[in-house]
Design an enzyme around this catalytic site. Sequence first.
Site, PDB file in Angstrom:
ATOM      1  N   ASP A 353       0.838  -1.195   0.000  1.00  0.00           N
ATOM      2  CA  ASP A 353       0.000   0.000   0.000  1.00  0.00           C
ATOM      3  C   ASP A 353       0.875   1.248   0.000  1.00  0.00           C
ATOM      4  O   ASP A 353       1.867   1.324   0.742  1.00  0.00           O
ATOM      5  CB  ASP A 353      -0.901  -0.024   1.240  1.00  0.00           C
ATOM      6  N   GLU A 389       1.676  -0.430  -4.995  1.00  0.00           N
ATOM      7  CA  GLU A 389       0.748   0.656  -5.312  1.00  0.00           C
ATOM      8  C   GLU A 389       1.639   1.885  -5.483  1.00  0.00           C
ATOM      9  O   GLU A 389       2.119   2.447  -4.483  1.00  0.00           O
ATOM     10  CB  GLU A 389      -0.268   0.879  -4.191  1.00  0.00           C
TER      11      GLU A 389
END
Length: 710
Positions: A353, A389
Amino acid sequence: MTRGQRSRSVTKVWPGTAYPLGATYDGSGTNFSLFSEVATRVELCFFDDGGNQTCVNLPEMTGFIWHGYVPNIGPGQRYGFRVHGPWEPQAGNRCNPAKLLLDPYGKAVDGNVKWNEALFGHFFDNPDGKNDADSAAFMPKSVITSPYFDWGADRYPRRPWHETIIYEVHVKGFTQRHPEVPEQLRGTYAGLAHPSAIHHLKTLGITAVELLPVHQFIADSLLLERGLRNYWGYNSISYLAAHNEYSSGGQTGQQVQEFKQMVKTLHEEGFEVILDVVYNHTAEGNQLGPMLSMKGIDNAAYYRLMPDDSRYYMDYTGTGNSLNMRHPHVLQLIMDSLRYWHLEMHVDGFRFDLASTLARGLHDVDRLSAFFDIIQQDPVLSQVKLIAEPWDVGEGGYQVGNFPPLWSEWNGKYRDSVRDYWHGTDQILGEFANRLTGSSDLYAETGRRPYASINFITAHDGFTLRDLVSYNDKHNEANGEDNADGANDNRSWNCGQEGPAEDDAINSLRARQQRNFLATLVLSVGVPMICGGDEIGRTQHGNNNAYCQDNEVSWFDWEHVDEELHAFAARLIEFRRSHPAFQRRRWFYGRPLRGAEVSDIGWFKPDGEQMTDDDWQGGFARSIGVFFSGHGIPPGPRGEEVVDDSFLLLFNAHYEAMPFKLPTGPWGERWEPVIDTNKPIPDLREHDALRAGEEVEVEAYSMVVLRRME
């Protein structure tokens, strides 16, 4: 200083060892080890079922690691730490032994945070004051776990990247409302491994599940006050602990065993398990956040602080803090966590993330930062699936295409381009063509392959696929922020009416658009990622930021499955998996290969002529054809020849039907249609042949796939 009920024990504490960090049970007792450069004393506190605590000092410190061995203490025992040391917020130090702290290396957590002012280092009405209220009664506790589990013949599937199809899914949301999963197992690790859940995954045809965060996370107090909860889980507090609320059997170590059994079952069925991990920030927030773990252990080591005033935190994540990736012990914590989940929990890969945060050195995003160097040379982690990401909220954080060679990336440019194409937004056709063929413009120059591109249309963050074609605007009122949260630029189109519609024409167009998106995604070069529930028509009723909706808004609705859409998605995935032409390991060459008469790829206008350089510059074109050759595919891993059928994909994003003339000459004499998104379910049976030069009418907003008949 106010303390809860405590006792000093005559329990023996031996010196133990500095490594491994955390609590390590060996069958006779447990070794405890905690890093802190600033601590002057560390208390280890044990808790019984009634919450009574017994505290002992860790007797030794080696290289800033405090450690001790306690005999006859084993799995199921709850514990925490109290760290003595300087309270100097202006210097970045926030030690306060009144605060019970979770073990950063704890492998299980029992209980949840009970929000109270005692959890904070300051007073609510005096942010600069020191709050010495004891927090133990309001804190969850770390738990000693057993390292033993019968893995039997479990093996990592190690499916090649180019054969991978990812399914992003939430552990709880997937089965919480599933009528065929026993009620006590719904929303748990065991529920995800239940035969009914496995059946859905197998019939769909995906190869890997990417689980939203399962590290132990915290429910924010502000959300609880609004009657909401942190659902997605991007609020981690313990990087080696499986989230306790997803356990059906208990929270004193049972969650570890249940998670392992889930992975073992998924592996037996051929599925890989990828974890969404949040190593960029923790649940402790900024200077006004609670003291739950690292903030009270060694705040300046674990977090990025403002250089001109260390009371405050640098925030590249929008959550209040950022982990200090420049510190060796922080890097060690993350690497130890990753190795633990791969080696001990048998997961197959990780999606990071806000990964740009992990690459920040002093400020700028550095693709050669220490974190990536360590991953590159690690003999274990360099071999697992790694997904970034590639952005964060800081300046210069958007880094799509800039990660090192081992990494694949969520391709946000793919999402935007494909949405724009089917929405009818003006864009250069070359942009759409690049995304369709693996995004070589982003990844080829760094030596990466097409599978560096994780292609997706939707993900947990944003509209579901059904909502993407049903709403022009977000509808996040239920989040309690006056619809101010969530993205405003959704690149969505409601097909003529906002929200649910009774008009058959609108609903028919919406259904076709969903099929268009799925067909484009699954047949693009790269790795397709399907957002869990899109294949059954899941809706969040226009909410594009359902992070706090731990309820029917987010949970899968198994009573109202779009059976036609599910059948379409399953047949589409089966089609991809049957044809190497769509699972390319290498880039297209754009020229004839091995004596072939035509290139391995060709681009065509609706009149059957090949695209020219000028044609690529038009921002108004809505219709295009692309030829994928089944010849010239690189050999398999053992040198075996790979030959497939050749295909012609015809795209029409125009609001009217478009006649396409089939190419003449060496491109193919006869063709048969195999997929038509204007039809609810692909008919993969043999069809009447179409001949070169004939016209094929592609309906408005639809796509046709033709197979060349050799």
